[in-house]
Design a protein around this motif. Structure first.
Motif, short mmCIF file in Angstrom:
data_model
loop_
_atom_site.label_atom_id
_atom_site.label_comp_id
_atom_site.label_asym_id
_atom_site.label_seq_id
_atom_site.Cartn_x
_atom_site.Cartn_y
_atom_site.Cartn_z
N SER A 9 0.80 -1.28 0.04
CA SER A 9 0.04 -0.15 -0.08
C SER A 9 0.97 1.22 -0.16
CB SER A 9 -0.91 0.12 1.21
OG SER A 9 -1.87 -1.07 1.30
N TYR A 10 1.96 1.26 0.75
CA TYR A 10 2.96 2.39 0.86
C TYR A 10 3.44 2.56 -0.33
CZ TYR A 10 6.69 5.49 1.91
OH TYR A 10 7.63 6.54 1.65
N VAL A 11 4.01 1.57 -1.02
CA VAL A 11 4.68 1.67 -2.44
C VAL A 11 3.58 2.30 -3.29
CG1 VAL A 11 5.76 0.43 -4.23
CG2 VAL A 11 6.60 0.06 -2.00
N GLU A 12 2.46 1.82 -3.55
CA GLU A 12 1.47 2.09 -4.43
C GLU A 12 1.08 3.52 -4.24
OE1 GLU A 12 -2.88 1.12 -5.92
OE2 GLU A 12 -2.09 0.06 -4.53
N TRP A 13 1.03 3.88 -2.73
CA TRP A 13 0.85 5.55 -2.38
C TRP A 13 1.92 6.44 -2.99
CZ3 TRP A 13 3.27 8.58 0.86
CH2 TRP A 13 3.08 9.73 1.06
N SER A 14 3.18 6.35 -2.68
CA SER A 14 4.15 6.78 -2.93
C SER A 14 4.39 6.95 -4.60
CB SER A 14 5.18 6.48 -2.19
OG SER A 14 6.07 5.06 -2.75
N SER A 15 4.12 6.06 -5.22
CA SER A 15 4.36 5.90 -6.66
C SER A 15 3.05 6.82 -7.36
CB SER A 15 3.97 4.35 -7.39
OG SER A 15 4.96 3.87 -6.84
N ASN A 16 1.88 7.02 -6.76
CA ASN A 16 0.96 7.68 -7.29
C ASN A 16 1.21 9.18 -6.95
OD1 ASN A 16 -0.75 5.56 -8.20
ND2 ASN A 16 -1.94 5.44 -6.55
N ALA A 17 1.84 9.36 -5.84
CA ALA A 17 2.12 10.82 -5.31
C ALA A 17 3.30 11.33 -6.28
CB ALA A 17 2.62 10.58 -3.96
N ALA A 18 4.11 10.31 -6.54
CA ALA A 18 5.50 10.82 -7.49
C ALA A 18 4.92 11.12 -8.88
CB ALA A 18 6.34 9.75 -7.40
N VAL A 19 3.94 10.16 -9.30
CA VAL A 19 3.42 10.75 -10.85
C VAL A 19 2.68 11.88 -10.68
CG1 VAL A 19 1.57 9.74 -12.42
CG2 VAL A 19 3.47 8.22 -11.27
N THR A 20 1.66 12.13 -9.81
CA THR A 20 1.06 13.33 -9.59
C THR A 20 1.72 14.70 -9.60
OG1 THR A 20 -0.80 11.90 -8.39
CG2 THR A 20 -0.80 14.45 -8.21
N GLU A 21 2.95 14.57 -8.75
CA GLU A 21 3.81 15.72 -8.53
C GLU A 21 4.55 15.80 -10.03
OE1 GLU A 21 7.80 16.90 -6.13
OE2 GLU A 21 6.84 15.13 -5.73
#
Length: 87
Positions: free
Chosen positions: A29-41
């Motif tokens: 869950s953390y890896v997925e969340w951080s990947s989504n945050a990085a893509v959004t940024e």
């Protein structure tokens, strides 16, 4: 003393498996969340730079010369001034 104990502690094994699965779920869950945050940024930064009316109109040569003045951070070598074709 026998080599293997014939009694199996099912509750202990169940608890261990449950903790392992919860840990795995938390990591995924953390890896997925951080990947989504990085893509959004990344997307927001890309859109902001593309729509910025105050974008620099410097020529590539002047940008390259300003980069060459800084030099290479490793070994203090100057940056290459032109690209060489691959063989």
């Amino acid at each position: 003393m026998p080599l293997f104990n014939s009694q199996i502690h099912w509750q202990g094994m169940g608890n261990t498996v449950a903790v392992g699965l919860l840990t795995l779920f938390a990591v995924v869950s953390y890896v997925e969340w951080s990947s989504n945050a990085a893509v959004t940024e990344f997307i927001s930064a890309t859109e902001a730079s593309a729509s910025d009316p105050n974008q620099s109109n410097e020529s590539p040569a002047s940008i390259q010369s300003s980069r060459a003045e800084r030099g290479c951070p490793q070994g203090k070598r100057p940056l290459p001034t032109e690209l060489m074709p691959l063989p």
